[in-house]
Scaffold this motif. Structure first.
Motif, PDB file in Angstrom:
ATOM      1  N   PHE A 129      10.986  -2.575   0.218  1.00  0.00           N
ATOM      2  CA  PHE A 129      11.061  -1.610   1.321  1.00  0.00           C
ATOM      3  C   PHE A 129      11.951  -0.431   0.927  1.00  0.00           C
ATOM      4  N   GLY A 130      13.129  -0.733   0.400  1.00  0.00           N
ATOM      5  CA  GLY A 130      14.050   0.322  -0.002  1.00  0.00           C
ATOM      6  C   GLY A 130      13.480   1.205  -1.102  1.00  0.00           C
ATOM      7  N   TYR A 131      12.816   0.571  -2.057  1.00  0.00           N
ATOM      8  CA  TYR A 131      12.196   1.309  -3.168  1.00  0.00           C
ATOM      9  C   TYR A 131      11.106   2.245  -2.659  1.00  0.00           C
ATOM     10  N   SER A 132      10.284   1.757  -1.751  1.00  0.00           N
ATOM     11  CA  SER A 132       9.206   2.576  -1.198  1.00  0.00           C
ATOM     12  C   SER A 132       9.754   3.733  -0.367  1.00  0.00           C
ATOM     13  N   ILE A 133      10.807   3.470   0.404  1.00  0.00           N
ATOM     14  CA  ILE A 133      11.403   4.527   1.216  1.00  0.00           C
ATOM     15  C   ILE A 133      12.033   5.593   0.321  1.00  0.00           C
ATOM     16  N   ALA A 134      12.695   5.179  -0.752  1.00  0.00           N
ATOM     17  CA  ALA A 134      13.308   6.143  -1.679  1.00  0.00           C
ATOM     18  C   ALA A 134      12.244   7.032  -2.309  1.00  0.00           C
ATOM     19  N   ILE A 135      11.133   6.443  -2.730  1.00  0.00           N
ATOM     20  CA  ILE A 135      10.035   7.225  -3.309  1.00  0.00           C
ATOM     21  C   ILE A 135       9.476   8.196  -2.273  1.00  0.00           C
ATOM     22  N   PHE A 191      -1.399   2.656 -10.025  1.00  0.00           N
ATOM     23  CA  PHE A 191      -1.707   3.143 -11.364  1.00  0.00           C
ATOM     24  C   PHE A 191      -0.477   3.665 -12.096  1.00  0.00           C
ATOM     25  N   LEU A 192       0.509   4.191 -11.358  1.00  0.00           N
ATOM     26  CA  LEU A 192       1.667   4.813 -11.988  1.00  0.00           C
ATOM     27  C   LEU A 192       2.932   3.982 -11.872  1.00  0.00           C
ATOM     28  N   GLY A 193       2.839   2.822 -11.239  1.00  0.00           N
ATOM     29  CA  GLY A 193       4.012   1.992 -11.048  1.00  0.00           C
ATOM     30  C   GLY A 193       4.409   1.228 -12.299  1.00  0.00           C
ATOM     31  N   GLY A 194       5.670   0.875 -12.333  1.00  0.00           N
ATOM     32  CA  GLY A 194       6.186   0.067 -13.436  1.00  0.00           C
ATOM     33  C   GLY A 194       6.291  -1.389 -13.026  1.00  0.00           C
ATOM     34  N   TYR A 195       7.416  -2.000 -13.385  1.00  0.00           N
ATOM     35  CA  TYR A 195       7.592  -3.411 -13.068  1.00  0.00           C
ATOM     36  C   TYR A 195       7.983  -3.639 -11.616  1.00  0.00           C
ATOM     37  N   GLU A 196       8.607  -2.645 -10.981  1.00  0.00           N
ATOM     38  CA  GLU A 196       9.012  -2.790  -9.582  1.00  0.00           C
ATOM     39  C   GLU A 196       7.931  -2.221  -8.681  1.00  0.00           C
ATOM     40  N   PRO A 197       7.323  -3.041  -7.823  1.00  0.00           N
ATOM     41  CA  PRO A 197       6.203  -2.568  -7.007  1.00  0.00           C
ATOM     42  C   PRO A 197       6.677  -1.871  -5.741  1.00  0.00           C
ATOM     43  N   THR A 198       5.833  -0.990  -5.225  1.00  0.00           N
ATOM     44  CA  THR A 198       6.055  -0.453  -3.890  1.00  0.00           C
ATOM     45  C   THR A 198       5.529  -1.466  -2.871  1.00  0.00           C
ATOM     46  N   LEU A 199       5.769  -1.200  -1.598  1.00  0.00           N
ATOM     47  CA  LEU A 199       5.357  -2.166  -0.581  1.00  0.00           C
ATOM     48  C   LEU A 199       3.845  -2.410  -0.554  1.00  0.00           C
ATOM     49  N   PRO A 200       2.982  -1.373  -0.577  1.00  0.00           N
ATOM     50  CA  PRO A 200       1.537  -1.653  -0.610  1.00  0.00           C
ATOM     51  C   PRO A 200       1.106  -2.465  -1.833  1.00  0.00           C
ATOM     52  N   VAL A 201       1.730  -2.200  -2.975  1.00  0.00           N
ATOM     53  CA  VAL A 201       1.386  -2.944  -4.185  1.00  0.00           C
ATOM     54  C   VAL A 201       1.847  -4.391  -4.062  1.00  0.00           C
ATOM     55  N   LEU A 202       3.014  -4.615  -3.467  1.00  0.00           N
ATOM     56  CA  LEU A 202       3.508  -5.979  -3.260  1.00  0.00           C
ATOM     57  C   LEU A 202       2.579  -6.762  -2.334  1.00  0.00           C
ATOM     58  N   ILE A 203       2.140  -6.125  -1.260  1.00  0.00           N
ATOM     59  CA  ILE A 203       1.213  -6.797  -0.330  1.00  0.00           C
ATOM     60  C   ILE A 203      -0.101  -7.127  -1.035  1.00  0.00           C
ATOM     61  N   PHE A 204      -0.581  -6.208  -1.862  1.00  0.00           N
ATOM     62  CA  PHE A 204      -1.818  -6.466  -2.616  1.00  0.00           C
ATOM     63  C   PHE A 204      -1.636  -7.650  -3.557  1.00  0.00           C
ATOM     64  N   ALA A 205      -0.479  -7.719  -4.210  1.00  0.00           N
ATOM     65  CA  ALA A 205      -0.222  -8.833  -5.127  1.00  0.00           C
ATOM     66  C   ALA A 205      -0.191 -10.162  -4.375  1.00  0.00           C
ATOM     67  N   LYS A 206       0.381 -10.163  -3.180  1.00  0.00           N
ATOM     68  CA  LYS A 206       0.423 -11.397  -2.389  1.00  0.00           C
ATOM     69  C   LYS A 206      -0.963 -11.770  -1.871  1.00  0.00           C
ATOM     70  N   LEU A 207      -1.792 -10.763  -1.600  1.00  0.00           N
ATOM     71  CA  LEU A 207      -3.151 -11.047  -1.126  1.00  0.00           C
ATOM     72  C   LEU A 207      -3.982 -11.754  -2.186  1.00  0.00           C
ATOM     73  N   ARG A 208      -3.678 -11.539  -3.440  1.00  0.00           N
ATOM     74  CA  ARG A 208      -4.467 -12.155  -4.517  1.00  0.00           C
ATOM     75  C   ARG A 208      -4.302 -13.665  -4.545  1.00  0.00           C
ATOM     76  N   SER A 209      -3.220 -14.160  -3.964  1.00  0.00           N
ATOM     77  CA  SER A 209      -3.015 -15.609  -3.903  1.00  0.00           C
ATOM     78  C   SER A 209      -3.467 -16.193  -2.571  1.00  0.00           C
ATOM     79  N   GLY A 210      -4.086 -15.381  -1.724  1.00  0.00           N
ATOM     80  CA  GLY A 210      -4.605 -15.863  -0.449  1.00  0.00           C
ATOM     81  C   GLY A 210      -3.859 -15.284   0.732  1.00  0.00           C
ATOM     82  N   MET A 211      -4.554 -15.224   1.869  1.00  0.00           N
ATOM     83  CA  MET A 211      -3.942 -14.708   3.087  1.00  0.00           C
ATOM     84  C   MET A 211      -2.984 -15.743   3.668  1.00  0.00           C
ATOM     85  N   SER A 212      -1.853 -15.258   4.152  1.00  0.00           N
ATOM     86  CA  SER A 212      -0.885 -16.122   4.809  1.00  0.00           C
ATOM     87  C   SER A 212      -0.167 -15.328   5.886  1.00  0.00           C
ATOM     88  N   PRO A 213       0.437 -16.003   6.880  1.00  0.00           N
ATOM     89  CA  PRO A 213       1.180 -15.283   7.925  1.00  0.00           C
ATOM     90  C   PRO A 213       2.333 -14.442   7.375  1.00  0.00           C
TER      91      PRO A 213
END
Length: 267
Positions: A69-75, A214-236
């Motif tokens: 969250f902090g990383y995404s807000i800073a960007i 496409f331009l991110g490094g090792y630290e993901p932004t919030l949308p990228v983090l949510i996408f990564a979690k979606l790849r392992s299945g939907m959860s609450p």
């Protein structure tokens, strides 16, 4: 003559039905997303046999999510500052002036907003590699700023078009040079537009997935983090994270709308 009131009433009912159908189409998925964040299970779906706040409390206890969250807000803040400064300067340059190449310059300025996101992201990735810019925060800020500049230009130019020319002429008649005239007359008049454009760019950057991916490094932004979690299945957990982000962005948007409206009335 008697048929006209009935026709008008029928049209109004029809338009009201379309409006409420649109409202349901937009808000029902959001409501379901929020509700699923309270489900006491690792999987989303009905029926909901028990409720819990653990998924929402877990969002604020998860260091990875808070850091993202902090990383995404800073960007978002950095890219917004850059896009507002560049976009305001371009808008002032273009509005009310006629010079050779003005239409070409305007077209090139708004082009980043017209290019599809995936094409834009690929182009930025190739160009960043050509310039030697490493994937990460700097590359994302650069891409978001370029994408947001057209929106700033359009909003500020629209505000500039309503600026009374008599105020500028009066300032110059009193001996003010162009810089003083801009600081004391034009800039205060543009504050509501700049604020509105800033909030819009802030939310665009915070929500941008394609360029961040496409331009991110090792630290993901919030949308990228949510996408990564979606790849392992939907959860609450995903619903809870998305709900917190939704509330945050909605609160900023509502505050900005009311603040901008109040400033417009005062000006």
């Amino acid at each position: 003559m008697n048929d006209r009131p009935e026709l008008f009433r029928g049209n109004r009912i029809f338009l009201s039905c379309i409006y409420w159908a649109f409202v349901l189409y937009v808000f029902v998925p959001l409501i379901l997303m929020i509700i699923m964040g309270f489900k006491d299970s690792k999987f989303i779906g009905f029926p909901i046999r028990s409720w819990t706040l653990d998924w929402y409390t877990g969002v604020f206890a998860n260091a990875e999510v808070l850091s993202t969250f902090g990383y995404s807000i800073a960007i978002a803040v950095l890219s917004t500052l850059i896009s507002v400064m560049v976009g305001t300067w371009i808008a002032v340059l273009l509005e009310g002036r006629k010079f050779i190449g003005r239409s070409v310059m305007f077209g090139m300025t708004v082009l980043p907003a017209l290019v599809p996101g995936i094409i834009s992201a690929i182009a930025f990735r190739i160009y960043a590699r050509y310039l030697g810019i490493e994937p990460g925060m700097g590359a994302i800020v650069w891409a978001h700023a370029v994408h947001n500049v057209p929106f700033v230009v359009l909003v500020v130019m629209a505000r500039l078009s309503t600026l009374p020319k008599s105020q500028i002429e009066a300032a110059r008649d009193l001996g003010a040079d162009p810089l003083v005239t801009f600081i004391r007359i034009t800039l205060p008049y543009l504050v509501p537009a700049i604020l509105g454009a800033s909030i819009f760019c802030l939310l665009l950057s915070f929500d941008d997935f394609v360029r961040s991916f496409f331009l991110g490094g090792y630290e993901p932004t919030l949308p990228v983090l949510i996408f990564a979690k979606l790849r392992s299945g939907m959860s609450p957990e995903i619903n809870a994270i998305a709900t917190v982000a939704l509330i945050l962005t909605a609160a900023i948007g509502i505050w900005a709308e009311r603040f901008t409206r109040r400033m417009n009335k005062e000006s």
